[in-house]
Design an enzyme around this catalytic site. Structure first.
Site, mmCIF file in Angstrom:
data_model
loop_
_atom_site.group_PDB
_atom_site.id
_atom_site.type_symbol
_atom_site.label_atom_id
_atom_site.label_comp_id
_atom_site.label_asym_id
_atom_site.label_seq_id
_atom_site.Cartn_x
_atom_site.Cartn_y
_atom_site.Cartn_z
ATOM 1 N N VAL A 252 0.835 -1.196 0.000
ATOM 2 C CA VAL A 252 0.000 0.000 0.000
ATOM 3 C C VAL A 252 0.874 1.252 0.000
ATOM 4 O O VAL A 252 0.630 2.214 -0.735
ATOM 5 C CB VAL A 252 -0.951 0.009 1.223
ATOM 6 C CG1 VAL A 252 -1.697 1.334 1.308
ATOM 7 C CG2 VAL A 252 -1.930 -1.135 1.138
ATOM 8 N N ALA A 253 1.917 1.232 0.822
ATOM 9 C CA ALA A 253 2.788 2.394 0.940
ATOM 10 C C ALA A 253 3.531 2.692 -0.356
ATOM 11 O O ALA A 253 3.808 3.846 -0.672
ATOM 12 C CB ALA A 253 3.796 2.162 2.069
ATOM 13 N N GLU A 257 -1.629 6.096 -3.966
ATOM 14 C CA GLU A 257 -3.050 6.033 -4.328
ATOM 15 C C GLU A 257 -3.668 7.407 -4.556
ATOM 16 O O GLU A 257 -4.726 7.530 -5.165
ATOM 17 C CB GLU A 257 -3.851 5.303 -3.238
ATOM 18 C CG GLU A 257 -3.957 6.020 -1.912
ATOM 19 C CD GLU A 257 -2.811 5.669 -0.986
ATOM 20 O OE1 GLU A 257 -2.936 5.926 0.208
ATOM 21 O OE2 GLU A 257 -1.793 5.137 -1.459
ATOM 22 N N ASP A 299 -5.343 32.643 -37.519
ATOM 23 C CA ASP A 299 -6.049 33.495 -38.461
ATOM 24 C C ASP A 299 -5.667 34.940 -38.152
ATOM 25 O O ASP A 299 -5.094 35.225 -37.098
ATOM 26 C CB ASP A 299 -7.560 33.279 -38.302
ATOM 27 C CG ASP A 299 -8.359 33.886 -39.447
ATOM 28 O OD1 ASP A 299 -7.736 34.353 -40.417
ATOM 29 O OD2 ASP A 299 -9.590 33.902 -39.352
ATOM 30 N N ASP A 608 -13.128 24.776 -42.005
ATOM 31 C CA ASP A 608 -11.889 24.703 -41.224
ATOM 32 C C ASP A 608 -11.854 23.467 -40.325
ATOM 33 O O ASP A 608 -10.800 23.127 -39.778
ATOM 34 C CB ASP A 608 -11.731 25.946 -40.337
ATOM 35 C CG ASP A 608 -11.370 27.181 -41.140
ATOM 36 O OD1 ASP A 608 -10.742 27.025 -42.204
ATOM 37 O OD2 ASP A 608 -11.719 28.293 -40.718
ATOM 38 N N ASN A 670 6.628 7.505 -1.070
ATOM 39 C CA ASN A 670 6.197 6.123 -0.892
ATOM 40 C C ASN A 670 7.370 5.145 -0.903
ATOM 41 O O ASN A 670 7.413 4.205 -0.099
ATOM 42 C CB ASN A 670 5.183 5.741 -1.977
ATOM 43 C CG ASN A 670 3.843 6.438 -1.759
ATOM 44 O OD1 ASN A 670 3.495 7.353 -2.473
ATOM 45 N ND2 ASN A 670 3.091 6.018 -0.762
ATOM 46 N N GLU A 673 9.526 4.535 2.393
ATOM 47 C CA GLU A 673 9.113 3.535 3.388
ATOM 48 C C GLU A 673 9.498 2.125 2.959
ATOM 49 O O GLU A 673 9.866 1.287 3.797
ATOM 50 C CB GLU A 673 7.603 3.650 3.619
ATOM 51 C CG GLU A 673 7.221 4.933 4.349
ATOM 52 C CD GLU A 673 5.867 5.469 3.929
ATOM 53 O OE1 GLU A 673 5.050 4.687 3.402
ATOM 54 O OE2 GLU A 673 5.632 6.675 4.123
#
Length: 865
Positions: A252-253, A257, A299, A608, A670, A673
Site C-alpha cells: 500500500v505504501a 493512491e 487566423d 476549417d 512512498n 518507506e
C-alpha cells in the site's frame, strides 16, 4: 437598422409567453446516480482492495485493532476520493456549460442573436451556412439550402431543402441560407426522440493512459517488494500473519493512491482557470498537449486584429473619399481633400450595392448603442451607407431580394438579385481581382465607360496601395437588366465596376507582446489568412511577426502550384500565408506535423473543421466560429484573441509542471518507506522493524495526500515561457525525474534509518519507531516545499504563498500531535510522546533532505544553462 417590415416574427412578449409554456429548448439530461457512480469508481483502485484484503487478514489472525484501524483508513481514503472527485466532476460539468450555442431569430421585426435554448415555437429563424439548426422548423424561405443530416439519417450526402419542408434540430447547414418557422423545441423535436443516442462516451486521454501505465508499473514494483519482504521475514522466522500484514502495508505504501485523484483535481482546476481567461478547454488531452506546442497557426481577422471593421476610404474612378467616424455608430461624414462633401449622389450606386448585397444588420439597443449582427466586414459596409442616411430596411423593402449567390472562400465574391420596376438589379461585392475579372464597364460620373486593361491595372494599383496601408479592400459592382424573369444565366458576367471600399481592422495592441513571449518560449507563429498578401504583410510587420529572414508571403495560388516537398520547405521559412482556403490550412498543418511540430491551429468556418481535427490542438473562435468548428475543436477562444492562446499555453505548461511535481513527490515519499523496511529486515530481526504496518498506513493515508493536492494546485514558479517546449513523447518519469525520485527516496530512507539507529531500537523499540515516525512526518512538513519546483531553490518559490499547502501542513501537524499525545491513540498506534529535543532531531533530519534537494536542483540549473 431593421429587417423589412413584412417580416416581423414573434414579439418579445409573445416569445416570453411561449417560453413559459414550452420551457427551454434543450434536451432532458439522462438521469444518472452520478454520486453512486463516482463512489463505486473508488473501488476500481487496486489499492482499495489491497487495504480490504489487509483488513480481513488482520481479522483472520486475531489482530482486531489493526482490522478496525485499517477499516477506518479504507473509509477515509474512499470518502476523500469520492468527495474530491465528485467536486471535480461537477466543476468540469459546469465548465462545459460555459459554451452556450447561439442562433439568430427575427423578433419585433429585428434580427437578434439569442441563446439557442431560448428559441420557442413560433420563432422565425434566420440561418446561414455553418449554422446549427436549433429546433425543428418549417422552411419559409430558402436559397440553395443544403443540410447535413448524417447525425439523424446516417446519409453523408447533404439533403436539399425547399420552402415548406422541415429542417431538424441538430442538423447543420452546409450551403445556402434560409428563414424557418420553429415548430417544435426540446424533447418534442426529432432529436429529442433519440436523445440517448447522443450521449458522449467517456474518453481516456494520452495523459490518463500514461498515468495508468505508471500506476500499473508502480503496483508491480510494490507487489514485488512486498513479496520479497514476505519471503525475507519468513526466512528470519517471523510468523506468517504478522509479516503478511507488514508486506501488505508496504504494498500500500509503495503505490501512491493519491495520484489519480490529484491529477483529476489539477486538470479540472486548470481547466477552470483557463475558462476564466476566455480559453475553454473541451478535452482534457488539450491541457497536456498545450504545454508542448511548438507552432501556432493563427487566423488574422479578430485573432491578431480587433475584428472591428470601419470603412476609412472609398475609391471611385473619379474621386477618393475619406470616411470619418469609428465603430458601428452610424455617424460620420465623407470628405475629399479634407473638405466635407454634401452631395453624395455619385456614391448612391455604391451605397445601394454595399447595403443590398449584404446579410448583416445593426440593432440599436436600450443603451442607444448599436449591436452588430453578422460578418464584421458587412457590418462596416452597412454602417458606411447609414452614415449617408440610407436604411437597410427601407432598401430591402424597395428592392426585394429574389436570389442570392453565396460568398465562399473559393469564389471570394457574393451576388444578390433585386426586383425593381421594369426589371432587376444585380449587385456583387468581393475581392477586387475577382470582381474585376467579371466587369466589362465601370461607372464614371454616373455614366458607363468601357473598362480597359489600363483601367484594371489602375484599380489594382490602388487596391495594392490600400493593402500596403493594412486596409482590407472589397470591390462593388452592379448590372441592370430589363428582363421580366429572374436572370439565371451569366448573372456574374458583364458587370459594371462601381468602386473600392477600404476598411481597417486594427491590430490588437497586446498581440505584439504575446508574439515576443512566443519567441522566448520557442514557439513559432504563422499567420494563415484569406485576406490579400499586402494587407497580411502590413499587419505582420506592424506586429513584429515578420523580420528580414521571414518577410516572404505565400498565397493560396502559389500553394496550389507547389508539391508537398516544395511547400514543406516553404513553411520552414514563411510566416505569412495569404488568400488561403481551408484545404490549404489542412495541407500546411499536415506537413508541419510531419516535420515534428506540435501544432495549434485556429479556425472559424465550417470548412476549417478538418484542419482543426488534424491539428494537435484545434482552436475554434467563440465569437465568429461556427458550431461545426467548435465541436471539432479542443479549445474555444471566447474572445477570439491570440493573447488568450498564449495564456492557455502558459497555463498548460503550469499544469504539466505541477503534475510532474506531485508525481515525483508522491513516488519518492512512498518508496522511502519501502527502502526503510528493507534496511530494517536486512540489519535487524523482524521484531525490530523501523515502522509498524499501522504506522505506515497512517502516514500513507493522512500525511501525503493533502500536500500532493497542494502541489497540484500550485502557482507557476519561474518564467515558464522562457523555456523551450518539452518533447511531446517525453515520459512523465523521464531520466531526470526518475533520478530525483529514487535518489531522494534513498536519502530520506538513509536519514530515517540513521535516526532509528541512534534511538537505541534494541532497548526502546517503541521510542525508536516513534522517532522514525516523527522524522518522516517532519520530512512531509518541511520537504513538501522542496517539490514546489524541481528547478528553483525553495527560497525562490517561497513558503507562504500556497494557502492550500500551508493548510495541509497545519492539518498534518495537528493530526500527528493528536495520535502521538492523546493517550488512547498513542496506545493504538504504538507511539510514545516525544520531547522538544526529540522533535528538534527529527526536524534537523528533515532539513538534511532539504539541503540535498537544494544541491540537486543547483546542479540541474547549472546543467540546463
Amino acid at each position: 437598422m431593421q429587417k423589412a417590415k413584412s417580416i416581423i416574427g414573434l414579439s418579445s412578449k409573445q416569445a416570453l409567453s411561449a417560453l413559459k409554456k414550452h420551457g427551454y429548448n434543450e434536451l432532458e439530461k439522462e438521469k444518472k446516480l452520478k454520486g453512486l457512480v463516482v463512489f463505486a469508481r473508488q473501488f476500481k483502485n487496486p489499492i482499495a482492495w489491497i487495504l480490504i484484503v489487509a483488513a480481513f487478514i488482520s481479522y483472520g489472525i486475531g489482530e482486531r485493532l489493526n482490522f478496525w484501524v485499517i477499516l477506518f483508513i479504507i473509509g477515509f481514503v474512499i470518502l476523500m476520493g469520492f468527495i474530491q472527485e465528485y467536486k471535480a466532476e461537477k466543476a468540469v460539468e459546469a465548465l462545459r456549460q460555459i459554451v452556450k450555442p447561439k442562433t439568430t431569430v427575427i423578433r419585433d421585426g429585428k434580427l437578434i442573436t439569442i441563446e439557442a435554448k431560448e428559441v420557442v415555437p413560433g420563432d422565425l429563424l434566420s440561418l446561414e451556412m455553418g449554422d446549427r439548426v436549433p429546433a425543428d422548423s418549417e422552411v419559409t424561405h430558402a436559397l440553395h439550402l443544403d443540410l447535413d443530416e448524417a447525425m439523424l439519417t446516417g446519409e453523408s450526402k447533404p439533403a436539399k431543402k425547399t420552402m415548406g419542408e422541415t429542417i431538424y434540430a441538430g442538423t447543420q447547414i452546409v450551403n445556402g441560407r434560409c428563414e424557418a418557422l420553429v415548430t417544435a423545441t426540446g424533447m418534442q423535436t426529432k432529436l429529442g426522440d433519440i436523445a440517448t443516442m447522443i450521449q458522449n462516451a467517456e474518453e481516456h486521454t494520452p495523459l490518463q493512459k500514461r498515468m495508468d501505465e505508471l500506476g500499473r508499473f508502480l503496483a508491480i514494483v510494490a507487489l514485488a517488494a512486498a513479496t520479497i519482504i514476505l519471503l525475507m521475514g519468513l526466512a528470519r522466522g517471523a510468523s506468517t500473519g504478522e509479516i503478511l500484514i507488514v508486506a501488505l502495508a508496504l504494498a500500500v505504501a509503495a503505490v501512491p493512491e493519491g495520484l489519480p485523484l490529484t491529477m483529476t483535481l489539477a486538470l479540472s482546476f486548470g481547466m477552470n482557470k483557463m475558462a476564466k481567461k476566455n480559453a475553454l478547454v473541451r478535452r482534457m488531452m488539450a491541457v497536456e498537449t498545450l504545454g508542448s506546442t511548438t507552432m501556432i497557426c493563427s487566423d488574422k481577422t479578430g485573432t491578431l486584429t480587433k475584428n472591428e471593421m470601419t470603412v476609412q476610404k472609398v475609391w471611385t474612378p473619379d474621386k477618393t473619399y475619406d470616411v470619418t467616424g469609428v465603430g458601428y455608430r452610424p455617424k460620420g461624414s465623407f470628405k475629399v481633400d479634407g473638405t466635407e462633401v454634401k452631395n453624395l449622389d455619385p456614391l448612391i450606386p455604391l451605397f445601394k450595392g454595399s447595403m443590398l448585397c449584404n446579410n448583416a444588420n445593426l440593432v440599436e439597443n436600450n443603451r442607444h448603442h448599436w449591436d452588430p449582427v453578422g460578418d464584421p466586414t458587412e457590418v462596416a459596409m452597412l454602417t458606411m451607407g447609414s452614415k449617408a442616411g440610407y436604411l437597410k430596411a427601407e432598401l430591402d423593402e424597395k428592392y426585394e431580394r429574389v436570389e442570392e449567390i453565396f460568398f465562399t472562400s473559393k469564389r471570394k465574391m457574393m451576388t444578390t438579385i433585386h426586383k425593381r420596376k421594369g426589371g432587376f438589379d444585380i449587385y456583387s461585392k468581393g475581392a477586387p481581382e475577382v470582381i474585376l475579372d467579371r466587369c466589362d464597364t465601370m461607372l464614371v460620373n454616373g455614366k458607363h465607360k468601357k473598362l480597359t486593361k489600363k483601367d484594371k491595372e489602375e484599380i489594382l494599383k490602388q487596391n495594392l496601395e490600400f493593402g500596403h496601408n493594412a486596409l482590407r479592400v472589397l470591390a462593388v459592382a452592379m448590372k441592370e437588366t430589363k428582363t421580366k424573369k429572374i436572370p439565371s444565366k451569366d448573372v456574374e458576367k458583364g458587370l459594371t465596376f462601381i468602386g473600392l471600399v477600404a476598411m481597417r481592422d486594427p491590430a490588437r495592441p497586446e498581440v505584439k507582446g504575446a508574439l515576443q513571449v512566443c519567441k522566448k518560449a520557442g514557439i513559432k507563429v504563422m499567420m494563415i489568412t484569406g485576406d490579400n498578401d499586402h494587407t497580411a504583410l502590413a499587419i505582420g510587420k506592424n506586429l513584429g511577426l515578420t523580420d528580414e529572414k521571414h518577410s516572404k508571403v505565400v498565397t493560396g495560388k502559389q500553394i496550389d502550384e507547389m508539391d508537398d516537398k516544395a511547400l514543406g520547405e516553404a513553411i520552414k521559412e514563411v510566416r505569412i500565408f495569404a488568400r488561403t482556403q481551408p484545404e490549404h490550412k489542412l495541407r500546411i498543418v499536415t506537413l508541419l506535423k510531419k516535420q515534428g511540430h506540435v501544432v495549434a491551429m485556429t479556425g472559424d468556418g465550417i470548412n476549417d473543421a478538418p484542419a482543426l481535427k488534424k491539428a494537435d490542438i484545434g482552436i475554434a473562435m467563440g465569437i465568429k466560429g461556427t458550431d461545426v468548428t467548435k465541436e471539432a475543436a479542443d479549445m474555444i477562444l471566447e474572445d477570439d484573441n491570440f493573447v488568450t492562446i498564449v495564456e492557455a499555453v502558459r497555463e498548460g505548461r503550469r499544469i504539466y509542471e505541477n503534475i510532474e511535481k506531485f508525481t515525483t513527490y508522491l513516488i519518492s515519499r512512498n518508496f522511502t518507506e519501502v527502502i526503510l523496511i528493507f534496511f530494517g529486515i536486512i540489519f535487524f530481526d523482524f521484531h525490530f522493524l523501523p515502522l509498524l504496518a499501522i504506522q505506515i498506513l497512517f502516514i500513507n493515508a493522512f500525511d501525503e495526500e493533502m500536500p500532493a493536492i497542494g502541489l497540484g494546485l500550485d502557482q507557476a514558479h519561474g518564467e515558464l515561457m522562457n523555456r523551450k517546449p518539452r518533447p511531446p513523447k517525453e515520459a512523465l518519469m523521464n531520466k531526470v525525474n526518475s533520478f530525483i525520485v529514487f535518489s531522494v527516496a534513498l536519502v530520506m530512507a538513509l536519514i530515517s534509518f540513521a535516526v532509528f539507529l541512534v534511538s537505541d531500537p534494541l532497548n526502546q523499540i517503541e521510542y525508536a519507531r516513534t522517532m522514525v515516525f516523527a522524522t518522516i512526518v517532519a520530512m512531509v512538513l518541511v520537504d513538501t516545499f522542496n517539490f514546489r519546483s524541481l528547478r528553483l531553490s525553495v527560497f525562490q518559490t517561497g513558503f507562504f504563498n500556497n494557502k492550500f499547502l500551508i493548510l495541509a501542513v497545519l492539518v498534518i501537524f495537528g493530526v500527528t500531535g493528536l495520535v502521538m499525545y492523546n493517550p488512547s491513540l498513542a496506545v493504538l498506534f504504538e507511539l510514545t510522546p516525544l520531547s522538544g529535543k526529540d522533535w528538534g532531531l527529527a526536524l534537523a533530519a528533515a532539513l538534511l533532505v532539504l539541503v540535498y534537494m537544494e544541491v540537486l536542483k543547483g546542479f540541474r540549473r547549472a546543467f540546463e544553462k
